[in-house]
Design an enzyme around this catalytic site. Structure first.
Site, PDB file in Angstrom:
ATOM      1  CB  CYS A 131     -15.787   8.863  12.055  1.00 21.86           C
ATOM      2  SG  CYS A 131     -15.434  10.358  11.091  1.00 21.86           S
ATOM      3  CG  HIS A 238     -18.202   9.129   7.244  1.00 25.12           C
ATOM      4  ND1 HIS A 238     -19.001  10.240   7.110  1.00 25.12           N
ATOM      5  CD2 HIS A 238     -17.214   9.478   8.131  1.00 25.12           C
ATOM      6  CE1 HIS A 238     -18.524  11.216   7.884  1.00 25.12           C
ATOM      7  NE2 HIS A 238     -17.451  10.777   8.500  1.00 25.12           N
TER       8      HIS A 238
END
Length: 329
Positions: A131, A238
């Site tokens: 990711c 993130h």
């Protein structure tokens, strides 16, 4: 466009649920959906796209008797190692979200905005990158094309959802003082410079993933890359501080111009009005957000950028569904 049969492996997990959400939004030409999970979840009924689907136990027998064209996997590396070849053997193309196949030289590692051409040489399995790597690549590929990247320094600030439901619960329950079950230390009101296991060289496996996956996706096997990955008390999204050194001269204006045109990217850089990417606003979005663009005067040609994305959407489910859409073309 012909209709296909599509399987979701790990359909009851956090990423599996997001697969279903993205699939319902993008409306691929799917005739039949097959939702697979472990024996523990088998028999569960999921309402999906106006129909009730019974979760099927993931066994070889339950796979080989079906005609499946594409299979989206998010059930962990050990499951992928065992079952991705089974799906491939019946003619399916597996898009795997685990770390199992990412560095296999015979398996493409694909971010559709970056290296879509690599899907063409798959042999039945395509890997979805980590990711944190995915969002970095969306921002860095146009800069590499324009200025040729010489060196990358990653510092990440990663949400607890990247550690699955258990990580999410450690933050939620930690607010009340409950001891963590997933992380080695409390994550509430804390940051952990520790994602995945530590390696003999002192780096973590997550840091090594970012380094090696960046080189593979950009087709720069000798690119200088280093990383520090950190878990922060954020539920979704993130964030990454990326320092980049280039071979060719750059200016802040030119970087803005390049990033404004980049596919899958939204430029948010108006600091006079406190506009910059933040995970709270990236949640459930498919795009990658970039801002805080500054020239790095400590090198001949370089910059700092701040990159944010939803790690479960673009960082996992959306990227995989986009790969499926590439295959359908």
């Amino acid at each position: 466009m012909k209709e296909i049969n599509l399987a979701v492996v790990g359909a009851t997990g956090m990423v599996g649920n997001k697969f279903l959400q993205v699939l319902s939004e993008r409306k691929l030409p799917v005739k039949n959906y097959y939702l697979f999970a472990s024996a523990k979840s088998a028999g569960k009924v999921i309402d999906f796209m106006g129909n009730k689907h019974t979760v099927i136990e993931l066994t070889k027998e339950n796979v080989v008797d079906k005609k499946i064209d594409i299979a989206l996997f998010s059930a962990g590396a050990s499951v992928s190692r065992e079952f991705a070849p089974v799906f491939a053997s019946i003619g399916a193309t597996v898009i795997d979200n685990s770390s199992c196949w990412r560095m296999d030289k015979d398996v493409p590692l694909v971010v559709p905005e970056v290296n879509p051409e690599d899907v063409k040489w798959n042999h039945g399995i395509i890997a979805n990158p980590n990711c944190s790597t995915i969002q970095a690549m969306v921002a860095l590929k146009p800069l590499d094309d324009a200025f040729k990247i010489k060196r990358i320094v990653y510092s990440t600030y990663q949400a607890v959802s990247g550690a699955g439901v258990a990580g999410y619960n450690d933050l939620k329950n930690g607010i009340d003082g409950t001891a963590p079950s997933k992380f080695p230390h409390p994550i509430y009101a804390n940051v952990l410079p520790h994602i995945d296991v530590f390696l003999p060289n002192g780096y973590t496996k997550e840091e090594e993933k970012m380094i090696n996956e960046t080189r593979k996706i950009l087709h720069h096997p000798d690119l200088k890359v280093t990383a520090t990955t950190v878990r922060v008390p954020v539920f979704h999204g993130h964030s990454e501080s990326i320092n980049v050194e280039f071979e060719r001269p750059c200016t802040r204006e030119k970087i803005f111009e390049v990033l404004k045109k980049a596919p899958g990217l939204i430029l948010q850089d108006d600091v006079a009005n406190n506009v910059y990417p933040m995970p709270i606003y990236a949640e459930d979005k498919d795009e990658v957000f970039v801002g805080r663009i500054r020239i790095d005067d400590t090198v001949n040609s370089g910059c700092n950028i701040w990159v944010v994305a939803d790690n479960i959407r673009k960082g996992a489910a959306t990227n995989a569904v986009q790969i499926a859409q590439l295959l359908l073309k």
